[in-house]
Design an enzyme around this catalytic site. Structure first.
Site, PDB file in Angstrom:
ATOM      1  N   GLY A 288      -9.247  -9.299  -2.469  1.00  0.00           N
ATOM      2  CA  GLY A 288      -8.293  -9.919  -1.433  1.00  0.00           C
ATOM      3  C   GLY A 288      -7.460 -11.314  -2.072  1.00  0.00           C
ATOM      4  O   GLY A 288      -6.353 -11.440  -2.458  1.00  0.00           O
TER       5      GLY A 288
ATOM      6  N   ARG B  62       0.857  -1.308   0.105  1.00  0.00           N
ATOM      7  CA  ARG B  62      -0.092   0.050   0.040  1.00  0.00           C
ATOM      8  C   ARG B  62       0.901   1.302   0.127  1.00  0.00           C
ATOM      9  O   ARG B  62       0.425   2.229  -0.623  1.00  0.00           O
ATOM     10  CB  ARG B  62      -0.792  -0.089   1.044  1.00  0.00           C
ATOM     11  CG  ARG B  62      -2.149  -0.911   0.919  1.00  0.00           C
ATOM     12  CD  ARG B  62      -3.154  -1.056   2.125  1.00  0.00           C
ATOM     13  NE  ARG B  62      -4.149  -1.797   1.665  1.00  0.00           N
ATOM     14  CZ  ARG B  62      -4.862  -2.370   2.772  1.00  0.00           C
ATOM     15  NH1 ARG B  62      -4.678  -2.391   3.906  1.00  0.00           N
ATOM     16  NH2 ARG B  62      -5.928  -2.983   2.297  1.00  0.00           N
TER      17      ARG B  62
ATOM     18  N   LYS C 242     -18.146 -17.661  -0.165  1.00  0.00           N
ATOM     19  CA  LYS C 242     -19.615 -17.870   0.015  1.00  0.00           C
ATOM     20  C   LYS C 242     -20.512 -16.991  -1.024  1.00  0.00           C
ATOM     21  O   LYS C 242     -19.977 -15.989  -1.355  1.00  0.00           O
ATOM     22  CB  LYS C 242     -19.946 -16.924   1.249  1.00  0.00           C
ATOM     23  CG  LYS C 242     -19.413 -17.647   2.639  1.00  0.00           C
ATOM     24  CD  LYS C 242     -19.674 -16.836   3.760  1.00  0.00           C
ATOM     25  CE  LYS C 242     -19.545 -17.575   5.213  1.00  0.00           C
ATOM     26  NZ  LYS C 242     -19.558 -16.601   6.174  1.00  0.00           N
TER      27      LYS C 242
ATOM     28  N   GLY D 212     -12.669  -4.494  -0.830  1.00  0.00           N
ATOM     29  CA  GLY D 212     -13.944  -3.998  -0.587  1.00  0.00           C
ATOM     30  C   GLY D 212     -14.497  -2.980  -1.317  1.00  0.00           C
ATOM     31  O   GLY D 212     -15.310  -2.965  -1.949  1.00  0.00           O
TER      32      GLY D 212
HETATM   33  P1  AMP Z   1     -13.703 -15.049  -0.242  1.00  0.00           P
HETATM   34  O1  AMP Z   1     -12.928 -14.199   0.843  1.00  0.00           O
HETATM   35  O2  AMP Z   1     -15.238 -15.257  -0.388  1.00  0.00           O
HETATM   36  O3  AMP Z   1     -13.197 -14.615  -1.687  1.00  0.00           O
HETATM   37  O4  AMP Z   1     -13.053 -16.457  -0.015  1.00  0.00           O
HETATM   38  C1  AMP Z   1     -11.763 -17.075  -0.233  1.00  0.00           C
HETATM   39  C2  AMP Z   1     -11.471 -18.191   0.553  1.00  0.00           C
HETATM   40  O5  AMP Z   1     -12.315 -19.058   0.012  1.00  0.00           O
HETATM   41  C3  AMP Z   1     -10.145 -18.706   0.574  1.00  0.00           C
HETATM   42  O6  AMP Z   1      -9.618 -18.770   1.784  1.00  0.00           O
HETATM   43  C4  AMP Z   1     -10.250 -20.206  -0.213  1.00  0.00           C
HETATM   44  O7  AMP Z   1      -9.468 -20.983   0.685  1.00  0.00           O
HETATM   45  C5  AMP Z   1     -11.914 -20.218   0.073  1.00  0.00           C
HETATM   46  N1  AMP Z   1     -12.398 -21.614  -0.641  1.00  0.00           N
HETATM   47  C6  AMP Z   1     -12.225 -21.349  -1.951  1.00  0.00           C
HETATM   48  N2  AMP Z   1     -12.768 -22.694  -2.479  1.00  0.00           N
HETATM   49  C7  AMP Z   1     -13.213 -23.273  -1.445  1.00  0.00           C
HETATM   50  C8  AMP Z   1     -13.931 -24.616  -1.235  1.00  0.00           C
HETATM   51  N3  AMP Z   1     -14.342 -25.241  -2.314  1.00  0.00           N
HETATM   52  N4  AMP Z   1     -14.190 -25.169   0.089  1.00  0.00           N
HETATM   53  C9  AMP Z   1     -13.843 -24.143   0.907  1.00  0.00           C
HETATM   54  N5  AMP Z   1     -13.218 -23.201   1.020  1.00  0.00           N
HETATM   55  C10 AMP Z   1     -13.088 -22.383  -0.342  1.00  0.00           C
END
Ligand code: AMP
Length: 399
Positions: A355, A35, A199, A378
């Site tokens: 991220g 940053r 999610k 974000g």
């Molecule tokens: P996000 O912050 O929502 O972009 O999620 C990123 C996180 O999702 C990372 O730490 C990944 O390890 C996790 N992730 C990605 N695919 C999977 C999966 N199939 N099962 C569990 N965690 C996951």
């Protein structure tokens, strides 16, 4: 866009909102300089134009007033080394001493104010606090893309105390806005959005927005299983948001209505535990046995996704395809990163943001081989969801 190049800087005191919210190690040294480095072009530009600098930022989330743990004094040695310039640190951002110092700056002086969030008024967007801060500069520049989605005193409210000739976006902010604009407003088709991560619930709004712009949306990562379950697939112990099955179906229908091709993984690398050394198998992602979980996309999905990516002219990537932090489940994410690089080499515009996809592209040392890597997680997502950000509007639309 109202950028710093439109502003007369010579002999002016330039108040710059930067994003120096950097991680510190146990010795309070800067653990990641990304940053700070991202702000350097703007800071050097102002110094080269003959201005003086008053820098303001937040650091961490101090809850109850000043706390040395969150003092910006910790970053002074790192900033001095990177900027190759002496910096004067001011211990309170609105004390009488602070105003005394910034009242009569000479070209080339660089002042760093203490953490703005030592005052609760900063996050509240307090108008009087913003007005006081505004006294530190003749010109206000916002270069803090990472906090541009917040309507805080120093990121948005303060802009009303400067007229158009005396405020602008910094070089980092301008580059970020231009890059998103290339994807959202001026995308060469086909535009493919690759959305992954854990999610669905975090990404609903952005997927909805992208339905209005993209020709292809690729869904990977844990969130794919909520879609697969909603379509009647067996997802075993994979991540699945049962309260979002209807949402997933709505998104599938919306894609049909809008003529957007929604790509879900047809196969998965599944494991019998959330563990690097777990037993694994490759199966259809619609037929995952009980107790097994999908932790990466499978080779058929990798091929299919890579083809879509390589035929795209504009690419947006947010979120990994699997648990890329564990080498056993990183292949899908790596293959997607490589496909984006290939498409970029063939002339596509690629924006990587949010991220974990940024962490992934850095892990594979491919960040210099895509068109743009956003510094704001974000902020980028909110920009795509809302079409603008308070920190950008404050500069562009207030007189
Ligand atoms: P996000 O912050 O929502 O972009 O999620 C990123 C996180 O999702 C990372 O730490 C990944 O390890 C996790 N992730 C990605 N695919 C999977 C999966 N199939 N099962 C569990 N965690 C996951």
């Amino acid at each position: 866009m109202h950028t710093i190049s439109n502003i007369e800087i010579k002999n002016k005191r330039v108040l710059v909102r930067v994003d120096f919210n950097v991680p510190l190690n146990a010795q309070f040294e800067v653990a990641d300089t990304t940053r700070i480095r991202a702000a350097l072009p703007t800071l050097k530009y102002i110094l080269n134009q003959g201005g003086s600098l008053v820098l303001m930022s937040h650091l961490g989330r101090p809850k109850t007033g000043p706390n040395t743990k969150y003092s910006l004094k910790h970053i002074v040695p790192c900033l001095e080394a990177l900027l190759e310039h002496k910096i004067q640190f001011v211990e309170d951002c609105i004390s009488g001493d602070a105003f005394e110092i910034t009242k009569s700056l000479k070209p080339g002086n660089v002042i760093l104010l203490e953490n703005l969030r030592f005052y609760a008024q900063e996050e509240r967007g307090d108008v009087d606090f913003a007005k006081q801060l505004s006294r530190h500069g003749d010109i206000y520049i916002n270069d803090a893309f990472g906090t541009a989605h917040r309507e805080h005193a120093s990121t948005a409210v303060i802009a009303r105390f400067f007229n158009t000739a005396h405020k602008a976006l910094g070089l980092l902010m301008s580059a970020e806005v231009e890059s998103i604009s290339k994807v959202l407003n001026f995308a060469e088709k086909p535009l493919t959005a690759i959305i992954g991560g854990a999610k669905v619930s975090d990404k609903i709004l952005i997927i909805q927005q992208l339905m209005n712009r993209a020709q292809h949306i690729i869904i990977g990562g844990g969130m794919a299983f909520t879609f697969i379950k909603a379509m009647g697939g067996a997802t075993g112990a994979s991540l699945c948001e049962k309260d979002r099955l209807d949402t997933a179906l709505e998104l599938i229908n919306l894609a049909k209505q809008k003529g957007v091709q929604l790509h879900l993984p047809s196969d998965a690398c599944i494991a019998d535990a959330f563990d690097q050394n777990a037993n694994t198998q490759l199966v259809s992602s619609f037929e995952i046995p009980d107790l097994w979980m999908g932790l990466d996309i499978g080779p058929k999905s990798m091929d299919a996704f890579a083809k879509v990516i390589q035929n795209s002219k504009t690419i947006l990537w947010n979120g990994p395809m699997g648990v890329f932090e564990m080498s056993a489940f990183e292949t899908g994410t790596r293959v997607i990163a490589e496909a984006i690089v290939k498409a970029t080499q063939a002339g596509a515009y690629s924006l990587i943001g949010g991220g974990d996809s940024v962490a992934a592209i850095n892990k594979y040392q491919l960040s210099s081989m895509v068109s743009y890597v956003s510094t704001g997680g974000g902020a980028l997502l909110e920009f795509i969801e809302q079409g603008t950000l308070p920190g950008v509007d404050a500069i562009n639309f207030q007189s």
